[in-house]
Scaffold this motif. Sequence first.
Motif, PDB file in Angstrom:
ATOM      1  N   TYR A 100       0.840  -1.203   0.000  1.00 30.02           N
ATOM      2  CA  TYR A 100       0.000   0.000   0.000  1.00 30.02           C
ATOM      3  C   TYR A 100       0.871   1.248   0.000  1.00 30.02           C
ATOM      4  N   ARG A 101       1.912   1.241   0.818  1.00 32.88           N
ATOM      5  CA  ARG A 101       2.825   2.387   0.867  1.00 32.88           C
ATOM      6  C   ARG A 101       3.520   2.592  -0.482  1.00 32.88           C
ATOM      7  N   ALA A 102       3.956   1.502  -1.113  1.00 37.26           N
ATOM      8  CA  ALA A 102       4.629   1.595  -2.413  1.00 37.26           C
ATOM      9  C   ALA A 102       3.693   2.193  -3.460  1.00 37.26           C
ATOM     10  N   ILE A 103       2.435   1.798  -3.420  1.00 43.52           N
ATOM     11  CA  ILE A 103       1.451   2.349  -4.362  1.00 43.52           C
ATOM     12  C   ILE A 103       1.269   3.841  -4.113  1.00 43.52           C
ATOM     13  N   LEU A 104       1.118   4.235  -2.853  1.00 40.25           N
ATOM     14  CA  LEU A 104       0.957   5.660  -2.529  1.00 40.25           C
ATOM     15  C   LEU A 104       2.174   6.469  -2.977  1.00 40.25           C
ATOM     16  N   GLU A 105       3.366   5.963  -2.732  1.00 34.01           N
ATOM     17  CA  GLU A 105       4.579   6.682  -3.133  1.00 34.01           C
ATOM     18  C   GLU A 105       4.663   6.821  -4.647  1.00 34.01           C
ATOM     19  N   ALA A 106       4.280   5.768  -5.372  1.00 38.39           N
ATOM     20  CA  ALA A 106       4.320   5.819  -6.833  1.00 38.39           C
ATOM     21  C   ALA A 106       3.298   6.815  -7.380  1.00 38.39           C
ATOM     22  N   VAL A 107       2.128   6.868  -6.775  1.00 39.33           N
ATOM     23  CA  VAL A 107       1.087   7.791  -7.238  1.00 39.33           C
ATOM     24  C   VAL A 107       1.461   9.236  -6.898  1.00 39.33           C
ATOM     25  N   VAL A 108       2.069   9.452  -5.745  1.00 37.40           N
ATOM     26  CA  VAL A 108       2.520  10.798  -5.392  1.00 37.40           C
ATOM     27  C   VAL A 108       3.595  11.261  -6.372  1.00 37.40           C
ATOM     28  N   ALA A 109       4.482  10.357  -6.751  1.00 34.74           N
ATOM     29  CA  ALA A 109       5.548  10.705  -7.692  1.00 34.74           C
ATOM     30  C   ALA A 109       4.999  11.014  -9.085  1.00 34.74           C
ATOM     31  N   ASN A 110       3.900  10.359  -9.454  1.00 40.89           N
ATOM     32  CA  ASN A 110       3.304  10.562 -10.778  1.00 40.89           C
ATOM     33  C   ASN A 110       1.782  10.448 -10.658  1.00 40.89           C
ATOM     34  N   PRO A 111       1.101  11.542 -10.295  1.00 41.72           N
ATOM     35  CA  PRO A 111      -0.347  11.492 -10.034  1.00 41.72           C
ATOM     36  C   PRO A 111      -1.196  11.059 -11.229  1.00 41.72           C
ATOM     37  N   ARG A 112      -0.695  11.162 -12.434  1.00 39.90           N
ATOM     38  CA  ARG A 112      -1.488  10.793 -13.608  1.00 39.90           C
ATOM     39  C   ARG A 112      -1.335   9.329 -14.005  1.00 39.90           C
ATOM     40  N   VAL A 113      -0.496   8.593 -13.315  1.00 41.49           N
ATOM     41  CA  VAL A 113      -0.256   7.199 -13.675  1.00 41.49           C
ATOM     42  C   VAL A 113      -1.472   6.349 -13.326  1.00 41.49           C
ATOM     43  N   ARG A 114      -1.736   5.371 -14.153  1.00 42.05           N
ATOM     44  CA  ARG A 114      -2.790   4.393 -13.852  1.00 42.05           C
ATOM     45  C   ARG A 114      -2.190   3.310 -12.963  1.00 42.05           C
ATOM     46  N   ILE A 115      -2.976   2.800 -12.069  1.00 43.16           N
ATOM     47  CA  ILE A 115      -2.492   1.777 -11.144  1.00 43.16           C
ATOM     48  C   ILE A 115      -1.893   0.596 -11.916  1.00 43.16           C
ATOM     49  N   ALA A 116      -2.529   0.193 -13.003  1.00 40.88           N
ATOM     50  CA  ALA A 116      -2.046  -0.939 -13.794  1.00 40.88           C
ATOM     51  C   ALA A 116      -0.697  -0.657 -14.444  1.00 40.88           C
ATOM     52  N   GLU A 117      -0.325   0.605 -14.555  1.00 42.69           N
ATOM     53  CA  GLU A 117       0.923   0.978 -15.216  1.00 42.69           C
ATOM     54  C   GLU A 117       2.038   1.323 -14.239  1.00 42.69           C
ATOM     55  N   LEU A 118       1.822   1.115 -12.972  1.00 44.01           N
ATOM     56  CA  LEU A 118       2.834   1.477 -11.980  1.00 44.01           C
ATOM     57  C   LEU A 118       4.120   0.692 -12.201  1.00 44.01           C
ATOM     58  N   THR A 119       5.221   1.397 -12.102  1.00 45.48           N
ATOM     59  CA  THR A 119       6.526   0.739 -12.128  1.00 45.48           C
ATOM     60  C   THR A 119       7.138   0.911 -10.747  1.00 45.48           C
ATOM     61  N   GLY A 120       8.005  -0.008 -10.381  1.00 43.76           N
ATOM     62  CA  GLY A 120       8.623   0.059  -9.059  1.00 43.76           C
ATOM     63  C   GLY A 120       7.765  -0.545  -7.972  1.00 43.76           C
ATOM     64  N   VAL A 121       6.613  -1.077  -8.337  1.00 44.47           N
ATOM     65  CA  VAL A 121       5.746  -1.760  -7.373  1.00 44.47           C
ATOM     66  C   VAL A 121       5.753  -3.227  -7.737  1.00 44.47           C
ATOM     67  N   ASP A 122       6.101  -4.065  -6.785  1.00 51.24           N
ATOM     68  CA  ASP A 122       6.198  -5.509  -7.033  1.00 51.24           C
ATOM     69  C   ASP A 122       4.799  -6.090  -7.201  1.00 51.24           C
ATOM     70  N   ARG A 123       4.529  -6.621  -8.384  1.00 50.19           N
ATOM     71  CA  ARG A 123       3.210  -7.206  -8.663  1.00 50.19           C
ATOM     72  C   ARG A 123       2.868  -8.352  -7.724  1.00 50.19           C
ATOM     73  N   ASP A 124       3.885  -9.042  -7.220  1.00 49.20           N
ATOM     74  CA  ASP A 124       3.634 -10.144  -6.278  1.00 49.20           C
ATOM     75  C   ASP A 124       2.982  -9.646  -4.994  1.00 49.20           C
ATOM     76  N   ASP A 125       3.194  -8.358  -4.661  1.00 47.03           N
ATOM     77  CA  ASP A 125       2.582  -7.804  -3.459  1.00 47.03           C
ATOM     78  C   ASP A 125       1.069  -7.709  -3.566  1.00 47.03           C
ATOM     79  N   PHE A 126       0.551  -7.735  -4.797  1.00 48.27           N
ATOM     80  CA  PHE A 126      -0.896  -7.678  -4.972  1.00 48.27           C
ATOM     81  C   PHE A 126      -1.543  -9.038  -4.744  1.00 48.27           C
ATOM     82  N   GLU A 127      -0.753 -10.083  -4.777  1.00 46.94           N
ATOM     83  CA  GLU A 127      -1.263 -11.429  -4.611  1.00 46.94           C
ATOM     84  C   GLU A 127      -1.055 -11.862  -3.168  1.00 46.94           C
ATOM     85  N   ILE A 128      -2.095 -11.815  -2.390  1.00 47.05           N
ATOM     86  CA  ILE A 128      -2.013 -12.174  -0.978  1.00 47.05           C
ATOM     87  C   ILE A 128      -2.532 -13.590  -0.807  1.00 47.05           C
TER      88      ILE A 128
END
Length: 128
Positions: A100-128
Amino acid sequence: MVDRLKIYREPNRSPVFQAMLNVLVSLQSNNDLSRLSDQSEEPGVSFGASTLTTWNIPQQEGQFEIMIEVTELDGALHGTLKYQTDLYGPETAQQMASAYRAILEAVVANPRVRIAELTGVDRDDFEI
């Protein structure tokens, strides 16, 4: 609603949804009501001849499998992660909080990015 939709119910699960995100924003320190927040160290708020103070009521835990509460106070976010300990361990909770923190940091760095297009966020973290 659950009865009308004829949803199969398991007694240990919420029938409609299992995760909740609750965001409370814009408590400013110069606002008297901000002193009633959990983060305030001040005793209360004068209201006429009375003083309003907080009354901590234990929340019923376990209503949801996962609950994230975020409050904003003086421009800083304060978060709480609550989870059912019979379903998730501390390691999984830490993984969820880190994702969750990684997603927030990525969105703050680039507010126009789509969640599906985030880079630097490990996709494995979405699979709980």
